[in-house]
Design an enzyme around this catalytic site. Structure first.
Site, short mmCIF file in Angstrom:
data_model
loop_
_atom_site.label_atom_id
_atom_site.label_comp_id
_atom_site.label_asym_id
_atom_site.label_seq_id
_atom_site.Cartn_x
_atom_site.Cartn_y
_atom_site.Cartn_z
N LYS A 127 22.09 -20.49 -62.98
CA LYS A 127 21.41 -21.97 -62.21
C LYS A 127 21.64 -23.13 -63.66
O LYS A 127 22.42 -24.54 -62.35
CB LYS A 127 20.45 -22.22 -62.33
N LYS A 206 23.63 -12.07 -52.66
CA LYS A 206 23.32 -11.16 -52.75
C LYS A 206 21.81 -11.89 -51.75
O LYS A 206 21.58 -13.39 -51.23
CB LYS A 206 21.90 -11.51 -54.21
N LYS A 209 17.81 -16.83 -48.87
CA LYS A 209 17.55 -17.86 -47.45
C LYS A 209 18.20 -18.75 -48.06
O LYS A 209 19.46 -19.49 -47.00
CB LYS A 209 16.29 -18.39 -47.19
#
Ligand code: SF4
Length: 351
Positions: A127, A206, A209
């Site tokens: 990230k 994966k 949203k």
């Protein structure tokens, strides 16, 4: 399912059962990846464990978010929890930021966790590499996760494979703290999700949203059909009568979760023989997904018509969670010597 929170006598029923903690970020209504990877298992765990299920909004703010959307996202996820069968009579269902002790314990754990341990977390490396400026919260995220679990002294944590490293760090934090200040925290064990990694409709990433590759569990049947129609299939199958390879097709994987087991051999055989096209195969999958969640959709629309019931569940859950959290924090402060009142006023209230 009961309409509202903590029932009388739950303490008695909880006696002798192990304790489970798990959390989910408030990303609105749950999708089938959330369901297969976590919620379905949580519903089963309620039968065997004393469960704490948390909507982790304090984790959510370490990523990009819009403040005006956050309340709705929390509410919608709570509706999804209840709609699939999480039962407030048996489980404690609450929102993380309603229990201040989560961040208090996280701060305590900051004092026993080396920065190097945080920097080598795969999720942090991934990230942070995509951000120009990395907030400290992203680095400290696994410390808050450890606090979430250990605050309730949970012995078991249902996790996906991608969270095992964080759970191992939580175990390490428990060991370090116990070693320095005395035994208090159990080392939580993983309960691995049997579903494994659930890929999104793109068949590559994966389901999430943020990737736009989801099917909502509370979507209407027409919306499910429209979403599933976009699913990526076996790329070698160009024409309807080309032989397909179900073993490489994510649509087939999803069939295995939602289509009755006795129909699975036919789905595979017709794919391999080129006797059923992908369009029809996806229509069948979408129908089964729609049927699977029919009851959940009905429960959700009832709950959305009575939001006070959802709020009552979360309020009662937070109340119970706070009671348990305070017991742990009292012990933490005692063992760490953060009890200055005792020095001045031996009978003083530690809070
Ligand atoms: Fe996938 Fe079904 Fe098409 Fe086979 S027929 S490739 S299982 S969508």
């Amino acid at each position: 399912m009961a309409e509202q929170g903590a029932g009388e006598g739950r303490e008695d029923r909880a006696e002798g059962r192990g304790r489970v903690f798990s959390g989910m970020q408030p990303s609105g209504e749950a999708h089938i990846g959330n369901y297969l990877g976590a919620l379905r298992q949580w519903v089963e765990l309620q039968e065997r464990y004393e469960c704490f299920f948390c909507i982790v909004d304090e984790h959510a703010i370490t990523g990009e978010f819009t403040p005006a959307e956050l309340p709705e996202r929390v509410f919608d996820l709570a509706v999804s929890f209840l709609a699939v069968g999480l039962d407030p009579e048996r489980s404690t269902i609450f929102v993380q930021s309603d229990v201040a002790e989560h961040v208090r314990l996280a701060w305590i754990f900051n004092s026993v966790t080396p920065v190097g341990d945080l920097e080598r977390m795969t999720q942090y490396k991934d990230k942070s590499s995509r951000r120009e400026s990395v907030p400290a919260g992203l680095l400290n995220y696994p410390i808050l996760q450890a606090a979430d679990i250990l605050l309730y002294r949970a012995g078991h944590v249902p996790v996906g494979e991608d969270q095992i490293q964080h759970l191992e760090l939580a175990r390490e934090i428990a060991r370090r703290w116990n070693g320095r200040f005395g035994d208090l925290f159990p080392e939580p064990e993983a309960i691995l999700s049997p579903a494994g990694r659930i890929l999104g409709l793109d068949g590559a990433a994966k389901m999430s949203k943020s990737m736009g590759n989801t099917v909502g569990i509370l979507d209407e049947p027409e919306a499910i059909q429209a979403r599933v129609r976009t699913a990526v299939t076996d790329p070698q199958r160009i024409r309807r009568d080309d032989p397909g390879r179900p073993e490489v097709c994510n649509v087939f994987t999803l069939h295995q979760h939602f289509t009755p087991a006795e129909q699975i051999p036919d789905i595979a055989a017709q794919c391999r023989g080129g006797t059923r096209g992908c369009v029809e195969c996806k229509q069948i999958l979408a129908e089964h997904i729609g049927d699977h969640f029919a009851e959940a959709r009905a429960r959700a629309s009832e709950l959305k018509a009575h939001p006070d019931r959802v709020l009552a569940v979360l309020d009662a859950g937070a109340e119970r969670a706070r009671r348990e959290a305070r017991k742990t924090m009292d012990a933490v402060r005692e063992q760490m010597g953060m009890v200055w009142r005792k020095r001045l006023q031996p009978t003083g209230d530690l809070r």
